[in-house]
Design an enzyme around this catalytic site. Structure first.
Site, PDB file in Angstrom:
ATOM      1  N   CYS A 134       0.987  -1.163   0.033  1.00 30.55           N
ATOM      2  CA  CYS A 134       0.028   0.105   0.191  1.00 30.55           C
ATOM      3  C   CYS A 134       0.802   1.315  -0.078  1.00 30.55           C
ATOM      4  CB  CYS A 134      -0.957  -0.265   1.142  1.00 30.55           C
ATOM      5  SG  CYS A 134      -1.940   1.566   1.506  1.00 30.55           S
ATOM      6  N   CYS A 137      -0.562   4.299   2.099  1.00 31.65           N
ATOM      7  CA  CYS A 137      -0.457   4.339   3.818  1.00 31.65           C
ATOM      8  C   CYS A 137      -0.135   2.946   4.027  1.00 31.65           C
ATOM      9  CB  CYS A 137      -2.056   4.477   4.247  1.00 31.65           C
ATOM     10  SG  CYS A 137      -3.320   3.940   3.297  1.00 31.65           S
ATOM     11  N   SER A 138      -1.192   2.006   4.482  1.00 27.98           N
ATOM     12  CA  SER A 138      -0.727   0.778   5.043  1.00 27.98           C
ATOM     13  C   SER A 138      -2.030  -0.267   4.759  1.00 27.98           C
ATOM     14  CB  SER A 138      -0.403   0.839   6.687  1.00 27.98           C
ATOM     15  OG  SER A 138      -1.373   1.446   7.277  1.00 27.98           O
ATOM     16  N   CYS A 139      -2.782  -0.131   3.968  1.00 30.38           N
ATOM     17  CA  CYS A 139      -3.737  -1.029   3.731  1.00 30.38           C
ATOM     18  C   CYS A 139      -3.409  -2.344   3.596  1.00 30.38           C
ATOM     19  CB  CYS A 139      -4.623  -0.523   2.315  1.00 30.38           C
ATOM     20  SG  CYS A 139      -5.379   1.045   2.353  1.00 30.38           S
TER      21      CYS A 139
END
Lengths: 237, 114, 111
Positions: A134, A137-139
């Site tokens: 991602c 962000c950090s999906c």
């Protein structure tokens, strides 16, 4: 602002401090100023203050907080995804279903929940290897993999995997032949990816539980392949 | 929004895998991370949306975005949202933080240097 | 060329992600030598003049499609089919068809 009321069951709620779903400009500037002024105080104290204040105001229930943390720390994790993969390796019909309708196939094993609403399953083959990031962000697909590892959320990974995936995979000890295409997939708020690693050699006849033991979190992100089984130690070599 | 979080392809961030990596790591390294993650999980949906959270994170000043630990970015994001929503005020936040630190300081003094 | 590029110092160079995508695509294709910049510029200019009320990036996109088709790089019908497929996918989100595309591909070599 006038006329904007949230639905509430209790009618006595005369106060203006309902959760408004719009942006208070003045609040924003004051919030920013406060945050920057305390930004260098130790983070543990800042988190404690936030939790305590929200608890005092009845916005947070510490028991609920403990329960959800326990869920993600101890219950939801890559073991879930490993079961999905093991089932796909064992059952061609399930594998087909997983690739065509991953939401339904994954839900069938009971792994639904936040951050897993829109899944796509990516099958690794001899010619194609998939890896997920991602960049913004950090999906990450929580219901099948739990919370993401630190490296997945870090700038080195997010920046470099899209530019030079082979070198990143090599850092994980994964060296694929030049004849393998590598596809990098960018998760976002709408789509979460689960890589289906290749079934390793020497796993014929293994049951699903044993197969699941070979499927690591990193192989379902795509930075490694699945583990190969230990060769049976039958007598001395 | 054109900010440093949109970082795919940037150069120079170095090694991905830590030196002693063995494929495993604890979900939370510190207690405050655990609490902050929990705070997020029980406030999202109730008080702000996924998109609002993402946007709040992206508004973190770039140097802090790049240098602060991951869950600390969540602290900035959630704290900001709660104030923007009027659910708590900067003044009470500052007061509560100061009081908490003073109490911790007093506790240290009372306990003596252990 | 520069007069037709958006002012990237203005805070809102792109009003939506698709605009940035369209912009980047054209630049990338030009970098790869698929066309000379004046070829695109001329079409963009013509599009803007033909449709003065049309938003800038819609003109940009239309000009790009025209150019790609004119160069034989994309077939008009294939483009339309693909567009329809995207719309169909979004309309029936619960049916998973391989709709998404990778953000990057490291191609196979040799073999």
């Amino acid at each position: 602002m006038a006329g904007q009321h949230d639905d509430h069951d209790h009618d006595d709620h005369a106060h203006h401090d309902h959760p408004h779903h719009h942006f208070h400009r003045i609040h924003s500037e004051a919030a920013d100023a406060l945050l920057m002024s305390i930004a260098d105080i130790e983070i543990s104290a800042r988190v404690k203050a936030l939790e305590e204040l929200l608890t005092l105001k009845g916005l947070v229930d510490p028991a609920a907080l403990d329960a959800v943390v326990d869920l993600y720390e101890n219950q939801i994790g890559p073991k879930n995804g490993a079961r999905v993969i093991a089932r796909a390796w064992s059952d061609p019909a399930y594998k087909k279903w997983l690739l065509e309708d991953p939401n339904a196939a994954i839900a069938d094993l009971g792994f639904t929940g936040a951050q897993g609403e829109n899944m796509v399953a990516l099958e690794n083959t001899d010619g194609v290897h998939n890896v997920v990031v991602c960049t913004l962000c950090s999906c990450y697909p929580w219901p099948v993999l739990g919370l993401p590892p630190v490296w997945y959320k870090s700038m080195p990974y997010r920046t470099r995997i899209v530019r030079d995936p082979r070198s990143v995979l090599a850092e994980f000890g994964t060296v694929l032949p030049d004849t393998t295409e590598i596809r990098v997939w960018d998760s976002n708020s709408e789509v979460r990816y689960l890589v289906v690693p290749r079934r390793p050699e020497g796993t014929q006849g293994m049951d699903e539980a044993a197969l699941a033991g070979l499927v690591t979190r990193d192989s379902m992100i795509g930075v490694t392949e699945a583990l190969t089984p230990e060769p049976a130690a039958e007598g001395a070599p | 929004m054109n900010s440093v979080h949109d970082c795919g392809g940037f150069d120079g961030f170095g090694r991905v895998v830590p030196e002693d990596y063995d494929g495993r790591e604890p979900v939370f390294k510190e207690e405050w991370e655990r609490r902050m993650c929990g705070l997020f999980m029980i406030t999202i949906g109730a008080h702000y949306s996924d998109d609002e959270f993402r946007q709040s994170r992206e508004r973190l000043e770039p140097v802090k975005y790049l240098t602060r630990p991951y869950y600390e970015q969540w602290w900035f994001a959630v704290a900001r949202l709660m104030m923007e929503k009027g659910l708590l005020t900067p003044e009470e936040f500052a007061r509560h933080l100061a009081a908490g630190r003073a109490a911790a300081g007093n506790a240290d003094i009372l306990a003596g240097d252990a | 060329m520069t007069e037709l590029l958006p002012d990237l110092d203005r805070p809102k160079a792109f009003a939506a992600p698709w605009e940035a995508q369209a912009f980047a695509l054209v630049l990338k294709l030009h970098e790869r030598g698929l066309f000379e910049w004046p070829e695109f510029a001329a079409r963009l200019s013509a599009e803007i003049h033909a449709h003065p009320d049309q938003p800038y990036y819609v003109c940009w996109h239309e000009a790009a499609v025209e150019l790609l088709v004119a160069k034989g790089l994309v077939e008009a019908s294939a483009f339309l089919d693909q567009a329809r497929a995207v719309v169909r996918f979004r309309a029936s989100d619960h049916h998973h068809v391989a709709h998404t595309t990778p953000i990057a591909v490291d191609p196979a070599r040799g073999g």
